[in-house]
Design a protein around this motif. Structure first.
Motif, short mmCIF file in Angstrom:
data_model
loop_
_atom_site.label_atom_id
_atom_site.label_comp_id
_atom_site.label_asym_id
_atom_site.label_seq_id
_atom_site.Cartn_x
_atom_site.Cartn_y
_atom_site.Cartn_z
N ARG A 199 5.14 -2.70 0.17
CA ARG A 199 4.73 -1.30 0.05
C ARG A 199 4.39 -0.66 1.38
O ARG A 199 4.09 0.53 1.44
CB ARG A 199 3.52 -1.20 -0.89
CG ARG A 199 3.84 -1.50 -2.35
CD ARG A 199 2.72 -1.03 -3.26
NE ARG A 199 1.47 -1.72 -2.99
CZ ARG A 199 1.06 -2.81 -3.64
NH1 ARG A 199 1.83 -3.35 -4.59
NH2 ARG A 199 -0.09 -3.38 -3.34
N HIS A 200 4.47 -1.44 2.47
CA HIS A 200 4.12 -0.90 3.79
C HIS A 200 5.12 0.19 4.17
O HIS A 200 6.34 0.03 3.98
CB HIS A 200 4.15 -2.02 4.83
CG HIS A 200 3.49 -1.65 6.11
ND1 HIS A 200 4.06 -0.81 7.03
CD2 HIS A 200 2.29 -2.02 6.64
CE1 HIS A 200 3.26 -0.66 8.06
NE2 HIS A 200 2.17 -1.39 7.86
N PRO A 201 4.68 1.33 4.71
CA PRO A 201 5.60 2.43 5.06
C PRO A 201 6.71 2.02 6.02
O PRO A 201 7.82 2.53 5.93
CB PRO A 201 4.67 3.48 5.68
CG PRO A 201 3.31 3.18 5.13
CD PRO A 201 3.27 1.69 4.96
N ARG A 202 6.41 1.09 6.93
CA ARG A 202 7.44 0.69 7.90
C ARG A 202 8.56 -0.10 7.27
O ARG A 202 9.62 -0.28 7.87
CB ARG A 202 6.79 -0.14 9.02
CG ARG A 202 6.72 0.63 10.32
CD ARG A 202 6.32 -0.22 11.51
NE ARG A 202 5.05 -0.89 11.35
CZ ARG A 202 4.91 -2.20 11.48
NH1 ARG A 202 5.95 -2.97 11.68
NH2 ARG A 202 3.72 -2.75 11.36
N ARG A 203 8.34 -0.64 6.07
CA ARG A 203 9.36 -1.43 5.41
C ARG A 203 10.36 -0.57 4.65
O ARG A 203 11.47 -1.01 4.31
CB ARG A 203 8.66 -2.42 4.44
CG ARG A 203 9.39 -3.72 4.22
CD ARG A 203 10.50 -3.59 3.22
NE ARG A 203 10.08 -2.93 2.00
CZ ARG A 203 10.92 -2.44 1.10
NH1 ARG A 203 12.22 -2.49 1.29
NH2 ARG A 203 10.46 -1.84 0.01
N THR A 204 10.05 0.70 4.43
CA THR A 204 10.90 1.59 3.64
C THR A 204 12.29 1.69 4.27
O THR A 204 12.44 1.98 5.46
CB THR A 204 10.28 2.99 3.55
OG1 THR A 204 8.97 2.88 2.99
CG2 THR A 204 11.13 3.89 2.67
N ILE A 223 5.33 -7.02 9.92
CA ILE A 223 4.44 -6.45 8.92
C ILE A 223 3.57 -7.59 8.42
O ILE A 223 4.08 -8.58 7.90
CB ILE A 223 5.22 -5.81 7.76
CG1 ILE A 223 6.01 -4.60 8.26
CG2 ILE A 223 4.29 -5.39 6.64
CD1 ILE A 223 6.91 -3.97 7.21
N ARG A 258 2.11 -6.31 -1.40
CA ARG A 258 1.44 -5.39 -0.47
C ARG A 258 2.30 -5.12 0.75
O ARG A 258 2.41 -3.97 1.21
CB ARG A 258 0.09 -5.97 -0.05
CG ARG A 258 -1.00 -5.84 -1.09
CD ARG A 258 -2.26 -6.58 -0.67
NE ARG A 258 -2.66 -6.25 0.69
CZ ARG A 258 -3.60 -6.91 1.36
NH1 ARG A 258 -4.22 -7.96 0.79
NH2 ARG A 258 -3.93 -6.56 2.58
#
Length: 431
Positions: A298-303, A269, A295
């Motif tokens: 908040r990336h969707p892949r980090r969820t 990311i 930032r």
């Protein structure tokens, strides 16, 4: 990211690919005049200007790594000093790893310019050890020309002289590493199966992963070679050096073969910030780091995942660069926890110039449900869990060295007794 949950591929037979002075070789590839002059590369992560890598011509003049610039120039007035460009070296090393990955799916980078290739199962594809080594050397030559990727241009080629490579083949990473250090420039040394002990016996103890103090103690004991170390009883070494001593003895005796562990390629990311004007103020750079980490979090892949490895790189004025990497002992999704090692590096070894562009990358992740921190309701609980782990490790080390438990709990047995010996008892301490 499901592949993070599966174990990485491994291989018991290893090929060690080593390029000494890798960063300096990269500079020589960009500036051909350095090859014929005494040259040195400045350290990228030092608080003061010291020499990091030294060319053979400069070494002949007495220049050594760790010297200050004034000391080095005093010994060699014609010395050419190069500012470090760690981002460039990282990119060149990535090209080399990509070339090796086309030969074997099991590639483990160890440090800049040093990587291990697993060869289990490659016999049916390439042949014996000689053919496998030749396939790896051919892949590296392709990397030099940039031909391992049809889309690559000549500007992205990994131009390092063929004589810079050294290759070692053997059972386990340690044997392969020692073989590579003994190989001639541009050549390879193969240690046949079953001859690991004979090969290692004559090697100096300095090839072991020793700190300076341990090396000094071994020399004081009269141990100069791995054969002399392996001739001693294993428990005698363990009693002196603990768990590390057991590992040294087994490596020296050829009794263990540490496997090559392949990389699970992450999907990084990456977030970046380009400054309108170059920035040199440290407080502003710290603020930019924190905002970039926010930032990226908040990336969707980090969820659902916590960050295990983070990297910050900066593009500086005059085509220089700055690089900081950190692997978190306790993976986290907390901004301050992730930023702490990068801030430390920024304070101890700031960029050598003003920053034009700053990039933060999360390069490795850990599942969000795998650690005790998930169940910790506050930072204090997580800290206590870490203290228990450290205490448990210390107890195991003491027991290993002394061969019996030495730490005990005091418990009440008969508090009403008049005899103190009956009131309390000792039990083995198990944290």
């Amino acid at each position: 990211m499901d592949r993070y949950l599966s174990p990485p591929p491994t291989s018991c037979v290893a090929v060690c690919v080593w390029i000494p002075l890798f960063a300096l070789r990269c500079e020589e590839a960009r500036r051909s005049e350095l090859a014929s002059q005494p040259s040195a590369l400045l350290a990228p992560d030092a608080s003061r200007r010291v020499v990091w890598q030294v060319s053979p011509l400069a070494r002949q003049a007495g220049v050594r790594p760790g010297m200050t610039v004034s000391q080095a120039i005093g010994l060699c007035p014609a010395l050419r000093l190069c500012e470090p460009d760690p981002v460039h070296y990282d990119e060149r090393f990535a090209l080399l790893l990509a070339a090796l990955a086309r030969v074997s799916p099991v590639v483990e980078p160890a440090e800049l310019g040093l990587a291990y290739v697993g060869t289990d199962g490659l016999e049916g594809l390439y042949g014996g050890p000689e053919q496998i080594v030749e396939a790896i050397k051919r892949g590296m030559r392709n990397a030099e020309r940039g031909t391992f990727d049809p889309a690559s241009s000549s500007s992205s080629a990994f131009r390092v002289p063929r004589s810079a490579f050294r290759v070692g083949w053997g059972k386990g990473k340690f044997v392969a590493w020692v073989a590579a250090t003994r190989a001639k420039p541009g050549g390879a040394l193969i240690v046949p199966p079953g001859e690991e002990g004979k090969f290692l016996a004559a090697q100096p103890v300095a090839v072991l992963p020793l700190d300076p103090d341990a090396h000094r103690r071994l020399r004081q004991l009269g141990l100069r070679t791995l054969g002399q170390l392996a001739a001693l009883p294993e428990e005698a070494i363990v009693s002196q050096f603990g768990r590390a001593g057991r590992r040294w003895w087994r490596l020296a005796a050829g009794a263990t073969a540490e496997p090559v562990v392949g990389r699970v390629l992450p999907e990084p990311i990456s977030v970046s910030l380009t400054f309108f004007t170059p920035v040199a103020d440290r407080e502003m750079l710290v603020l930019a780091l924190e905002r970039l980490i926010e930032r990226a979090l908040r990336h969707p892949r980090r969820t659902g995942w916590r960050v295990q490895a983070v990297r910050a790189r900066a593009e500086l004025e005059r085509a220089a660069s700055w690089l900081a990497e950190a692997t978190l002992k306790d993976p986290s999704a907390d901004r301050d926890h992730i930023a702490a090692p990068l801030k430390t590096r920024l304070a101890q070894a700031p960029p050598a110039g003003a920053v034009e562009r700053l990039v933060v990358e999360f390069t490795a992740f850990a599942p969000g449900t795998a650690e005790l921190q998930l169940f910790a309701r506050d930072a204090g609980a997580a800290a206590r869990a870490g203290q228990r782990r450290a205490l448990r490790s210390a107890v195991q080390e003491i027991t290993l060295r002394l061969k019996r438990p030495m730490l005990h709990h005091v418990i009440e047995v008969q508090p009403w007794s008049r005899l103190p010996e009956r009131r309390y008892a000792l039990i083995d301490y198990e944290p």
